[in-house]
Design a protein around this motif. Structure first.
Motif, PDB file in Angstrom:
ATOM      1  N   SER A   1       0.835  -1.213   0.000  1.00 28.16           N
ATOM      2  CA  SER A   1       0.000   0.000   0.000  1.00 28.16           C
ATOM      3  C   SER A   1       0.861   1.251   0.000  1.00 28.16           C
ATOM      4  O   SER A   1       1.918   1.288   0.632  1.00 28.16           O
ATOM      5  N   HIS A   2       0.371   2.286  -0.725  1.00 24.16           N
ATOM      6  CA  HIS A   2       1.033   3.589  -0.679  1.00 24.16           C
ATOM      7  C   HIS A   2       0.450   4.455   0.430  1.00 24.16           C
ATOM      8  O   HIS A   2       0.880   5.585   0.621  1.00 24.16           O
ATOM      9  N   ASP A   3      -0.544   3.925   1.151  1.00 26.50           N
ATOM     10  CA  ASP A   3      -1.143   4.649   2.274  1.00 26.50           C
ATOM     11  C   ASP A   3      -0.374   4.288   3.542  1.00 26.50           C
ATOM     12  O   ASP A   3      -0.633   3.266   4.180  1.00 26.50           O
ATOM     13  N   ARG A   4       0.582   5.128   3.929  1.00 26.34           N
ATOM     14  CA  ARG A   4       1.436   4.757   5.056  1.00 26.34           C
ATOM     15  C   ARG A   4       0.688   4.797   6.383  1.00 26.34           C
ATOM     16  O   ARG A   4       1.098   4.148   7.348  1.00 26.34           O
ATOM     17  N   HIS A   5      -0.412   5.556   6.451  1.00 22.19           N
ATOM     18  CA  HIS A   5      -1.240   5.529   7.664  1.00 22.19           C
ATOM     19  C   HIS A   5      -1.750   4.111   7.898  1.00 22.19           C
ATOM     20  O   HIS A   5      -1.697   3.601   9.023  1.00 22.19           O
ATOM     21  N   MET A   6      -2.208   3.466   6.826  1.00 22.67           N
ATOM     22  CA  MET A   6      -2.676   2.085   6.939  1.00 22.67           C
ATOM     23  C   MET A   6      -1.524   1.141   7.289  1.00 22.67           C
ATOM     24  O   MET A   6      -1.661   0.255   8.137  1.00 22.67           O
ATOM     25  N   VAL A   7      -0.365   1.343   6.659  1.00 23.64           N
ATOM     26  CA  VAL A   7       0.796   0.495   6.935  1.00 23.64           C
ATOM     27  C   VAL A   7       1.187   0.613   8.407  1.00 23.64           C
ATOM     28  O   VAL A   7       1.425  -0.387   9.091  1.00 23.64           O
ATOM     29  N   GLU A   8       1.251   1.847   8.906  1.00 24.94           N
ATOM     30  CA  GLU A   8       1.688   2.065  10.287  1.00 24.94           C
ATOM     31  C   GLU A   8       0.725   1.455  11.298  1.00 24.94           C
ATOM     32  O   GLU A   8       1.136   0.962  12.346  1.00 24.94           O
ATOM     33  N   LEU A   9      -0.593   1.462  11.002  1.00 30.05           N
ATOM     34  CA  LEU A   9      -1.576   0.957  11.946  1.00 30.05           C
ATOM     35  C   LEU A   9      -1.804  -0.546  11.814  1.00 30.05           C
ATOM     36  O   LEU A   9      -2.406  -1.159  12.701  1.00 30.05           O
ATOM     37  N   THR A  10      -1.337  -1.129  10.704  1.00 31.28           N
ATOM     38  CA  THR A  10      -1.643  -2.533  10.430  1.00 31.28           C
ATOM     39  C   THR A  10      -0.437  -3.452  10.547  1.00 31.28           C
ATOM     40  O   THR A  10      -0.532  -4.550  11.094  1.00 31.28           O
ATOM     41  N   ALA A  11       0.717  -3.021  10.035  1.00 36.09           N
ATOM     42  CA  ALA A  11       1.872  -3.920   9.911  1.00 36.09           C
ATOM     43  C   ALA A  11       2.779  -3.874  11.140  1.00 36.09           C
ATOM     44  O   ALA A  11       2.998  -2.809  11.717  1.00 36.09           O
ATOM     45  N   ASP A  12       3.304  -5.028  11.516  1.00 38.31           N
ATOM     46  CA  ASP A  12       4.326  -5.076  12.562  1.00 38.31           C
ATOM     47  C   ASP A  12       5.636  -5.656  12.039  1.00 38.31           C
ATOM     48  O   ASP A  12       6.593  -5.798  12.788  1.00 38.31           O
ATOM     49  N   ARG A  13       5.680  -6.044  10.765  1.00 34.78           N
ATOM     50  CA  ARG A  13       6.920  -6.453  10.104  1.00 34.78           C
ATOM     51  C   ARG A  13       7.022  -5.730   8.769  1.00 34.78           C
ATOM     52  O   ARG A  13       6.024  -5.603   8.054  1.00 34.78           O
ATOM     53  N   LEU A  14       8.204  -5.240   8.444  1.00 29.95           N
ATOM     54  CA  LEU A  14       8.446  -4.571   7.167  1.00 29.95           C
ATOM     55  C   LEU A  14       9.430  -5.410   6.366  1.00 29.95           C
ATOM     56  O   LEU A  14      10.471  -5.821   6.893  1.00 29.95           O
ATOM     57  N   VAL A  15       9.101  -5.672   5.096  1.00 25.08           N
ATOM     58  CA  VAL A  15       9.976  -6.422   4.202  1.00 25.08           C
ATOM     59  C   VAL A  15      10.266  -5.539   2.993  1.00 25.08           C
ATOM     60  O   VAL A  15       9.337  -5.096   2.308  1.00 25.08           O
ATOM     61  N   LEU A  16      11.536  -5.268   2.738  1.00 27.09           N
ATOM     62  CA  LEU A  16      11.946  -4.407   1.631  1.00 27.09           C
ATOM     63  C   LEU A  16      12.256  -5.263   0.409  1.00 27.09           C
ATOM     64  O   LEU A  16      13.096  -6.168   0.465  1.00 27.09           O
ATOM     65  N   VAL A  17      11.556  -4.986  -0.687  1.00 24.89           N
ATOM     66  CA  VAL A  17      11.798  -5.672  -1.956  1.00 24.89           C
ATOM     67  C   VAL A  17      12.620  -4.731  -2.823  1.00 24.89           C
ATOM     68  O   VAL A  17      12.122  -3.715  -3.308  1.00 24.89           O
ATOM     69  N   ASP A  18      13.893  -5.076  -3.000  1.00 19.22           N
ATOM     70  CA  ASP A  18      14.810  -4.177  -3.691  1.00 19.22           C
ATOM     71  C   ASP A  18      16.046  -4.969  -4.114  1.00 19.22           C
ATOM     72  O   ASP A  18      16.413  -5.956  -3.460  1.00 19.22           O
ATOM     73  N   GLY A  19      16.682  -4.551  -5.192  1.00 16.98           N
ATOM     74  CA  GLY A  19      17.928  -5.184  -5.609  1.00 16.98           C
ATOM     75  C   GLY A  19      17.779  -6.637  -6.001  1.00 16.98           C
ATOM     76  O   GLY A  19      18.708  -7.428  -5.826  1.00 16.98           O
ATOM     77  N   GLY A  20      16.593  -7.026  -6.490  1.00 19.71           N
ATOM     78  CA  GLY A  20      16.396  -8.394  -6.953  1.00 19.71           C
ATOM     79  C   GLY A  20      16.148  -9.404  -5.864  1.00 19.71           C
ATOM     80  O   GLY A  20      16.194 -10.617  -6.101  1.00 19.71           O
ATOM     81  N   THR A  21      15.838  -8.956  -4.633  1.00 14.88           N
ATOM     82  CA  THR A  21      15.533  -9.875  -3.544  1.00 14.88           C
ATOM     83  C   THR A  21      14.597  -9.195  -2.554  1.00 14.88           C
ATOM     84  O   THR A  21      14.174  -8.043  -2.761  1.00 14.88           O
ATOM     85  N   ALA A  22      14.247  -9.896  -1.475  1.00 11.94           N
ATOM     86  CA  ALA A  22      13.404  -9.339  -0.416  1.00 11.94           C
ATOM     87  C   ALA A  22      14.037  -9.692   0.916  1.00 11.94           C
ATOM     88  O   ALA A  22      14.460 -10.829   1.123  1.00 11.94           O
ATOM     89  N   ARG A  23      14.085  -8.720   1.822  1.00 11.02           N
ATOM     90  CA  ARG A  23      14.719  -8.949   3.118  1.00 11.02           C
ATOM     91  C   ARG A  23      13.998  -8.130   4.186  1.00 11.02           C
ATOM     92  O   ARG A  23      13.346  -7.128   3.885  1.00 11.02           O
TER      93      ARG A  23
END
Length: 623
Positions: A482-504
């Protein structure tokens, strides 16, 4: 100043705006909000003149340039860079005139105007805007025909921002953007120098960018000062006042009705009863603020499933025989996880989501998941592909084949489709209602894992809050894009970055990620140590460093003088071609502007270097 004066707009005989009025001050940044279908886009079309109000009028400054994105995205063989540059019509016209004009006086005026509008820096400004919207250098030079519709709309947005209109109108500008581009846009709009009117349901954008909220409800407009949080507080206070006034009026009405009923038949009190009856007839009812009881999200509870739900071990994923999009995937998803996938569009977030939903299979490594795992996967494509001539009941009956009509109705009711709404054709539903219907369809089997790819597009602020609440009440796992960071901040407790051909895993917070995207993650300056006695070796090093810095400063000063002289020569060639230096005598106006932009950028960089060297020299202790 933009004045909306008592306007009424009817579409198909139905009033959308009814005697609506508001005055928007010059230079104000206004967020236009309202429920889906309230008429926000209709109001914008009336402001730009696409719709003529049936009554009332809209007043605008006579020479004000109004900017609005056309519904049709740009296309063809031109590049995003060319499309954005073409948006500055005056610059394009003046460049052509500068090449063809033979009147010396007029030519001087043209050159003066080109400098006044910063024409020479236009390519750099266009590139900066496109980069902020997610276009790297290679993408900026590809033909528009090679891009998807969403990317073409980004080009249209970039062209509008580049043209810098006096009144900038934006209708849900972040719908085609990822989180990173949304953050950039917010930062850009925060410093926009002219009047801004933006339709948005992004709570953070409304809090960080706008200084007024224009609320459209029931065909009427109310202007509030401050951002969205301030609006909510004022609206709550207003609702309380209205509720109190309505309660007092209802009590007074009951007393008057009781008096009339008891005293109308008695001759001694008949006149007083008649007077009170007239008072009742003249009493204008206070209408309570309308709340939509159908606005609801309730995800059915899944059965228990042991963790981990999904494990990726060195997995890679690709489309067909093409090289893998993502490699070295090592992720574990548990039954109670709330994960947000971060990263720019095109980095592979949707590809990872499709892998986790079993729409794609790993081409390397392994994916382990229990056979009983049920996944509900939401995308915008599902919203767009709903059969337009069907009703929610018909679509849910097909999807829940073999289930009773009561079970079908119950699932629809969880998402606000009861009564007439359940039998309304899809093409008559608003964008938000169609999104709710798609969510109802993908959760019909009570999935253990919800994967939601941009679920908030077309949802208004209240609907987004209801969705956040529903996700927090849901007992399964959630993966959110989601591009709605208000929703991300209130919903997610883990962040996974998809970048550089992988996810971490991303170790920081959402605030850390925002700082990273906006380039604000700079190393903190260490505190200066307390005074200490310098050794002879330290003093020697300081003296040597000071000599080096002074030498570099002198070189930077010479470079600055040389670049400034070059700028003066270019300006002379632009203003007085007859006196142009020999090496610039036959240079076209377009090339002169490009060369000036390059030299100006070099000068700015050299000045920055000179200042930094000076600061370093000042920090050295005197020796």
């Amino acid at each position: 100043m933009l004045t909306i004066d008592d306007i009424t707009v009817r579409l198909g005989g139905r009033p959308i705006l009814e005697r609506a009025s508001a005055t928007i001050p010059h230079g104000a940044r206004v967020g236009l909000i309202g429920r889906n279908g309230a008429g926000k886009s209709t109001l914008m079309k009336a402001v730009i003149g696409d719709i003529e109000p049936d009554e009332g009028q809209i007043g605008k400054p006579s020479r004000a340039r109004i900017g609005y994105i056309a519904q049709e995205a740009p296309d063809g063989s031109i590049t995003p860079e060319e499309a954005v540059l073409a948006a500055d019509v005056e610059r394009a016209r003046l460049l052509v005139e500068a090449e063809t004009c033979t009147d010396v006086d007029r030519l001087g005026e043209v050159h003066e105007r080109l400098l006044a509008i910063d024409a020479y820096s236009a390519p750099a400004r266009a590139a900066k805007i496109l980069n902020g919207l997610g276009f790297d250098e290679d993408m900026q030079r590809r033909p528009l025909s090679s891009f998807s519709g969403g990317w073409k709309m980004r080009v249209a947005l970039g062209a509008l921002l580049f043209s810098e209109p006096d009144i900038l109108l934006l209708d849900e500008p972040s719908n085609h953007l990822d989180l990173e581009a949304t953050l950039w846009l917010e930062n850009f709009l925060r410093s926009y120098p002219a009047t801004l009117l933006v339709i948005s349901h992004e709570r953070d954008l409304l809090n960080n960018v706008v200084d007024h909220i224009l609320h459209l409800q029931g065909g009427k407009l109310t202007l509030y000062t401050g951002g969205y949080d301030a609006f909510e507080k004022q609206r709550a206070e207003r609702a309380a006042q209205i509720a109190s006034a309505k309660a007092a009026q209802d009590a007074q009405r009951a007393r008057l009705q009781d008096y009339v009923a008891r005293n109308s038949a008695r001759a001694s009190t008949a006149k007083q009863a008649q007077a009170r009856a007239k008072m009742l007839g003249k009493m204008q009812p206070i209408v309570a603020l309308i709340e939509d009881p159908s606005l609801s999200f309730e995800f059915p509870s899944p059965g228990e499933l042991r963790s981990p739900m999904i494990s990726l071990d060195g997995a890679a994923v690709a489309y067909g025989d093409a090289p893998p999009i993502l490699r070295r995937l090592d992720l574990r998803i548990d039954a109670d996880d709330r994960i947000a996938l971060l990263g720019r569009n095109g980095n592979g977030k949707t590809t990872l989501a499709r892998l986790l939903s079993s729409q794609l299979q790993p081409v390397e490594g392994a994916l382990a998941a229990p056979g009983k795992l049920k996944v509900g996967y939401f995308t915008q494509y599902q919203v767009e592909e709903l059969a337009s001539d069907a009703t929610p009941v018909e679509l849910m009956t097909r999807a829940m084949e073999g289930k009773t009509p009561a079970a079908v109705r119950a699932q629809l009711g969880r998402f606000g489709f009861s009564g007439p709404r359940a039998t309304t054709q899809v093409d008559k539903l608003s964008g938000g209602e169609r999104a709710r219907l798609a969510l109802a369809l993908i959760t019909r089997d009570a999935p253990h894992l919800l994967i939601l790819d941009e679920p908030t597009n077309h949802l208004d602020v209240d609907a987004r809050e209801a969705l956040v609440q529903a996700l927090n009440d849901y007992s399964g796992a959630v993966i959110l894009i989601s591009h709605d960071r208000h929703m991300v901040e209130l919903t997610a407790d883990r962040l996974v970055l998809v970048d550089g051909g992988t996810a971490r895993e991303y170790a920081g917070s959402m605030d850390d990620y925002i700082d990273f995207v906006l380039g604000r993650n700079k190393p903190r300056k260490e505190a200066k140590p307390g005074p200490a006695k310098a050794t002879s070796a330290d003093s020697a090093k300081s003296r040597a460093k000071a000599r080096f810095l002074k030498s570099e400063l002198a070189s930077a000063e010479k470079a600055m003088n040389r670049l400034q002289a070059s700028l003066n020569e270019i300006d002379q060639a632009m203003y007085e071609p007859a006196k142009a230096p020999a090496h610039l005598a036959d240079t076209s106006m377009s090339d002169l502007l490009t060369r000036r932009a390059q030299v100006s950028d070099q000068l700015a960089a050299t000045e920055a270097e000179w200042l930094a060297l000076g600061e370093q020299l000042e920090m050295l202790e005197p020796v």
